[in-house]
Design an enzyme around this catalytic site. Structure first.
Site, short mmCIF file in Angstrom:
data_model
loop_
_atom_site.label_atom_id
_atom_site.label_comp_id
_atom_site.label_asym_id
_atom_site.label_seq_id
_atom_site.Cartn_x
_atom_site.Cartn_y
_atom_site.Cartn_z
CG HIS A 112 -1.66 1.29 1.42
ND1 HIS A 112 -1.46 2.13 2.51
CD2 HIS A 112 -2.63 1.88 0.66
CE1 HIS A 112 -2.26 3.17 2.41
NE2 HIS A 112 -2.98 3.04 1.30
CB SER A 113 0.77 4.30 0.28
OG SER A 113 1.04 5.66 0.12
CE1 TYR A 114 9.29 3.84 1.55
CE2 TYR A 114 8.25 2.50 3.25
CZ TYR A 114 9.39 2.94 2.60
OH TYR A 114 10.63 2.50 3.00
#
Length: 236
Positions: free
Chosen positions: A76-78
């Site tokens: 998720h994301s980073y």
């Protein structure tokens, strides 16, 4: 039965996957939700020496030491930066990759390279003003468009994050490119040019399955049923 490794993003921890992990385990799957070094339940390890490479090794070593095979590796994301680097190191163990509103870096790119300039400027202002020159305070859940009922819970769980994780570039051999099953799930309710750019780049690639869910950035919190369904598709 499949094996899932779910990797959180900046400021978060393994706790954010609880709803998705519960659903996958109820369906009989093996699920790992590691917390990256220096965050959440491992926040006592936070230091200026924690970098992107530290987190890549967190996940690559988990895959190796647990002897995991045919893994659905999700970030998720980073966490997209992390799973890309880990999958490049341990490609033979990976069945498919799932990026959840996440960075999809090429060799030599850092997370900062694709963030909007105003977000980069804000990050460096935060580390100067409150972060002792090296860490960023959590972004409020409301800014990520987390649903109102869960904002207080998410804010209470988030912890400080080293800026070096955003500035260190990922180094890839190209092994990750050989993984055939790749999914990208965009949060339709969260404005983020860096993730829109990922969708634009990947939508025309036959190796990628790109879709959107109508929620905020923390899809695993807002729409766990729908995200679980995508993950189960990825293990077929």
């Amino acid at each position: 039965m499949a094996t899932f490794v779910l990797v959180h993003g900046a400021w978060h921890g393994g706790w954010c996957w609880r709803r998705v992990a519960d659903r996958l385990r109820a369906a009989g799957h093996d699920v790992y939700t590691p917390t990256l070094t220096g965050l959440a339940d491992r926040s006592h390890l936070l230091s200026p020496s924690v970098r992107l490479q530290t987190h890549i090794l967190d996940i690559a070593n988990l895959l190796s030491w647990e002897d995991l095979e045919s893994v659905v590796l999700c970030g998720h994301s980073y966490g997209g930066m992390v799973i890309t680097g880990a999958a490049d190191r341990e490609a033979r163990r990976i069945k498919s990759l799932v990026y959840v509103d996440a960075f999809v870096p090429s060799d030599g790119e850092s997370a900062m390279d694709s963030r909007p300039p105003e977000r980069v400027e804000l990050a460096f202002e935060q580390i100067r003003s409150v972060g002792e020159g090296w860490w960023m305070p959590p972004t409020p859940a409301a800014s990520f468009r987390v649903n109102e009922a869960d904002q207080a819970w998410v804010d209470a769980k988030c912890t400080n994050f080293p800026i070096s994780c955003f500035t260190q570039p990922v180094r890839l051999t190209g092994a990750v490119d050989g993984i055939s099953g790749k999914y990208y799930v965009r949060a339709g309710g969260y404005k983020a040019p860096q993730f829109d750019a990922c969708v634009e780049k990947l939508s025309g690639d036959p190796d990628w399955d790109v879709r959107s869910l109508p929620c905020g950035h923390d899809i695993m919190v807002d729409m766990p049923d729908e995200l679980t369904a995508v993950l189960e598709e990825a293990c077929q």
